[in-house]
Design a protein around this motif. Structure first.
Motif, PDB file in Angstrom:
ATOM      1  N   ALA A   1       0.649  -1.110  -0.160  1.00 18.77           N
ATOM      2  CA  ALA A   1       0.109  -0.189  -0.056  1.00 18.77           C
ATOM      3  C   ALA A   1       0.681   1.326  -0.111  1.00 18.77           C
ATOM      4  CB  ALA A   1      -0.894   0.014   1.325  1.00 18.77           C
TER       5      ALA A   1
ATOM      6  N   SER B   1       0.123   6.320  -3.903  1.00 16.63           N
ATOM      7  CA  SER B   1      -0.246   6.379  -4.985  1.00 16.63           C
ATOM      8  C   SER B   1       0.609   7.489  -5.944  1.00 16.63           C
ATOM      9  CB  SER B   1      -1.680   6.850  -5.296  1.00 16.63           C
ATOM     10  OG  SER B   1      -1.859   7.973  -5.055  1.00 16.63           O
TER      11      SER B   1
ATOM     12  N   ARG C   1     -11.034  -2.141   8.129  1.00 14.91           N
ATOM     13  CA  ARG C   1     -10.184  -1.397   6.895  1.00 14.91           C
ATOM     14  C   ARG C   1      -9.056  -2.457   6.490  1.00 14.91           C
ATOM     15  NH1 ARG C   1      -9.046   4.948   7.658  1.00 14.91           N
ATOM     16  NH2 ARG C   1      -7.818   4.062   5.844  1.00 14.91           N
TER      17      ARG C   1
ATOM     18  N   ALA D   1     -10.817  -4.797   4.119  1.00 17.01           N
ATOM     19  CA  ALA D   1     -11.365  -4.417   2.825  1.00 17.01           C
ATOM     20  C   ALA D   1      -9.838  -3.957   1.921  1.00 17.01           C
ATOM     21  CB  ALA D   1     -11.995  -3.042   3.195  1.00 17.01           C
ATOM     22  N   ARG D   2      -8.887  -3.504   2.823  1.00 20.37           N
ATOM     23  CA  ARG D   2      -7.861  -3.207   2.058  1.00 20.37           C
ATOM     24  C   ARG D   2      -6.935  -4.198   0.967  1.00 20.37           C
ATOM     25  NH1 ARG D   2      -2.799   0.369   4.103  1.00 20.37           N
ATOM     26  NH2 ARG D   2      -2.245  -1.780   4.893  1.00 20.37           N
TER      27      ARG D   2
ATOM     28  N   GLN E   1      -8.534  -7.094  -0.026  1.00 21.44           N
ATOM     29  CA  GLN E   1      -9.344  -7.463  -1.166  1.00 21.44           C
ATOM     30  C   GLN E   1      -8.976  -6.539  -2.294  1.00 21.44           C
ATOM     31  OE1 GLN E   1     -10.063 -10.520   0.245  1.00 21.44           O
ATOM     32  NE2 GLN E   1     -11.522 -10.345  -1.260  1.00 21.44           N
ATOM     33  N   ALA E   2      -9.051  -5.046  -1.838  1.00 20.60           N
ATOM     34  CA  ALA E   2      -8.734  -4.144  -2.942  1.00 20.60           C
ATOM     35  C   ALA E   2      -7.507  -4.288  -3.469  1.00 20.60           C
ATOM     36  CB  ALA E   2      -8.943  -2.672  -2.202  1.00 20.60           C
ATOM     37  N   MET E   3      -6.365  -4.883  -2.751  1.00 17.68           N
ATOM     38  CA  MET E   3      -4.884  -5.083  -3.155  1.00 17.68           C
ATOM     39  C   MET E   3      -5.111  -6.086  -4.173  1.00 17.68           C
ATOM     40  SD  MET E   3      -2.795  -4.933  -0.058  1.00 17.68           S
ATOM     41  CE  MET E   3      -2.435  -3.463   1.239  1.00 17.68           C
TER      42      MET E   3
ATOM     43  N   LYS F   1      -7.601  -7.058  -5.930  1.00 20.82           N
ATOM     44  CA  LYS F   1      -8.411  -6.295  -7.298  1.00 20.82           C
ATOM     45  C   LYS F   1      -7.243  -5.624  -8.060  1.00 20.82           C
ATOM     46  CE  LYS F   1     -12.957  -6.568  -5.778  1.00 20.82           C
ATOM     47  NZ  LYS F   1     -13.976  -5.868  -5.267  1.00 20.82           N
ATOM     48  N   ALA F   2      -6.253  -5.154  -7.373  1.00 26.48           N
ATOM     49  CA  ALA F   2      -5.191  -3.909  -7.957  1.00 26.48           C
ATOM     50  C   ALA F   2      -4.145  -4.611  -8.526  1.00 26.48           C
ATOM     51  CB  ALA F   2      -4.781  -2.941  -7.022  1.00 26.48           C
TER      52      ALA F   2
ATOM     53  N   ARG G   1      -5.193 -11.598   5.519  1.00 23.21           N
ATOM     54  CA  ARG G   1      -5.817 -10.672   6.507  1.00 23.21           C
ATOM     55  C   ARG G   1      -5.528 -10.630   7.900  1.00 23.21           C
ATOM     56  NH1 ARG G   1     -10.040 -11.735   2.285  1.00 23.21           N
ATOM     57  NH2 ARG G   1     -10.752 -13.195   4.054  1.00 23.21           N
TER      58      ARG G   1
END
Length: 308
Positions: free
Chosen positions: A52, A55, A211, A214-215, A217-219, A221-222, A269
């Protein structure tokens, strides 16, 4: 920099996923700061998604230093961090920018605020020899060896703590001295006492854990899985720090077909939640001078602290 802000460095610590990076960028924009990475995993070029890192947009808004500049094959140490952080600190001051150290690695913040033990760099051949014995003989055999050569370290380490047992043996083998001897001969802090502002972001635990989940899972997808596939293809030493970043081992197991992606994600996680819990405990006991601030109150707290 606007004159009514004081120019002391700012230290922003906190558990993973607590909003540290966004806070640091906001503050840097407001007061004219340089964001300096203080996270041991965000130094690695190979792990932008899974650690993370800020950006590209955030990095473009204000100067960022010590992010993604180290290859995963390098065993980056606290000593390396202090050396590079010293240079980044000097650069920020030369540019009349406020240094803003941000991250979650307690040892790095301790080096900044309290100083660092003087353990020298370990030669690669010594490290490889110790790790070879670890792979051949197992961690229990190395712990028994450590008990003979450094009883104090062996007594305080868990018998299956592969990384720390290997590290303690490497130090004895390379220097002829035990870790506690080196720890007593420390380097001075990077910043003198009272010459910085320090806070620890302390969100509510359940909200933080949500958080983190959720993060992760977002990773995925990214592109985290593609990132790990590229890292796995390099066949690096599994004891290297980058190879032990949260999520890396289970995702590598998934890529080998040993576990499902859902299982790997759940392990990642859970490991991250456990790490966050340890971060709370570590900072509470090791760096009590850090003010504990709720994330939603952090901007106001910092602005009040930094007004001359």
């Amino acid at each position: 920099m606007t004159s009514f802000w004081d120019d002391k460095p700012v230290l922003i610590a906190g558990p993973t996923a607590s909003g540290k990076s966004a806070l640091a960028v906001h503050l840097a924009e407001k007061i004219g700061g340089t964001v300096i990475n203080t996270d041991s995993m965000q130094v690695y070029a190979d792990l932008r998604v899974l650690t993370a890192r800020p950006s590209l947009d955030e990095e473009a808004r204000v100067p960022h230093r010590l992010y993604g500049h180290v290859d995963a094959a390098v065993n980056y140490s606290a000593g390396s961090f202090v050396s590079e952080a010293t240079a980044a600190l000097a650069e920020a001051r030369a540019q009349s920018r406020v240094p803003i150290f941000v991250g979650g690695t307690g040892l790095y913040f301790k080096a900044i605020a309290r100083g660092l033990s003087a353990v020298p760099q370990i030669p690669a051949e010594v490290r490889e020899a110790v790790r070879g014995r670890l792979e051949r003989n197992g961690v229990e055999a190395l712990h028994a060896e450590l008990a003979q050569r450094d009883p104090m370290s062996a007594a305080r380490l868990k018998p299956r703590d592969r990384t720390r047992i290997a590290r303690a043996l490497e130090v004895v083998e390379a220097t002829g001295r035990v870790l506690t001897d080196w720890h007593s001969e420390g380097q001075p802090p990077l910043l003198p006492p009272g010459q910085f502002h320090a806070l620890f972001l302390a969100p509510e635990r359940e909200a933080l854990y949500a958080r983190i989940d959720a993060r992760f899972q977002a990773m995925l997808k990214a592109g985290a899985l593609d990132e790990i596939a590229q890292l796995a293809a390099r066949q690096l030493d599994p004891l290297l720090p980058a190879m032990k970043a949260h999520g890396v081992p289970p995702l590598m197991k998934h890529l080998k077909g040993e576990i499902t992606l859902d299982d790997a994600a759940e392990i990642g996680r859970a490991d991250t939640r456990h790490y966050a819990k340890r971060q709370f405990t570590w900072f509470r006991h090791q760096l009590p001078e850090f003010a504990w601030v709720k994330p939603e109150e952090a901007r106001g707290w910092l602005e009040q602290e930094l007004r001359s």
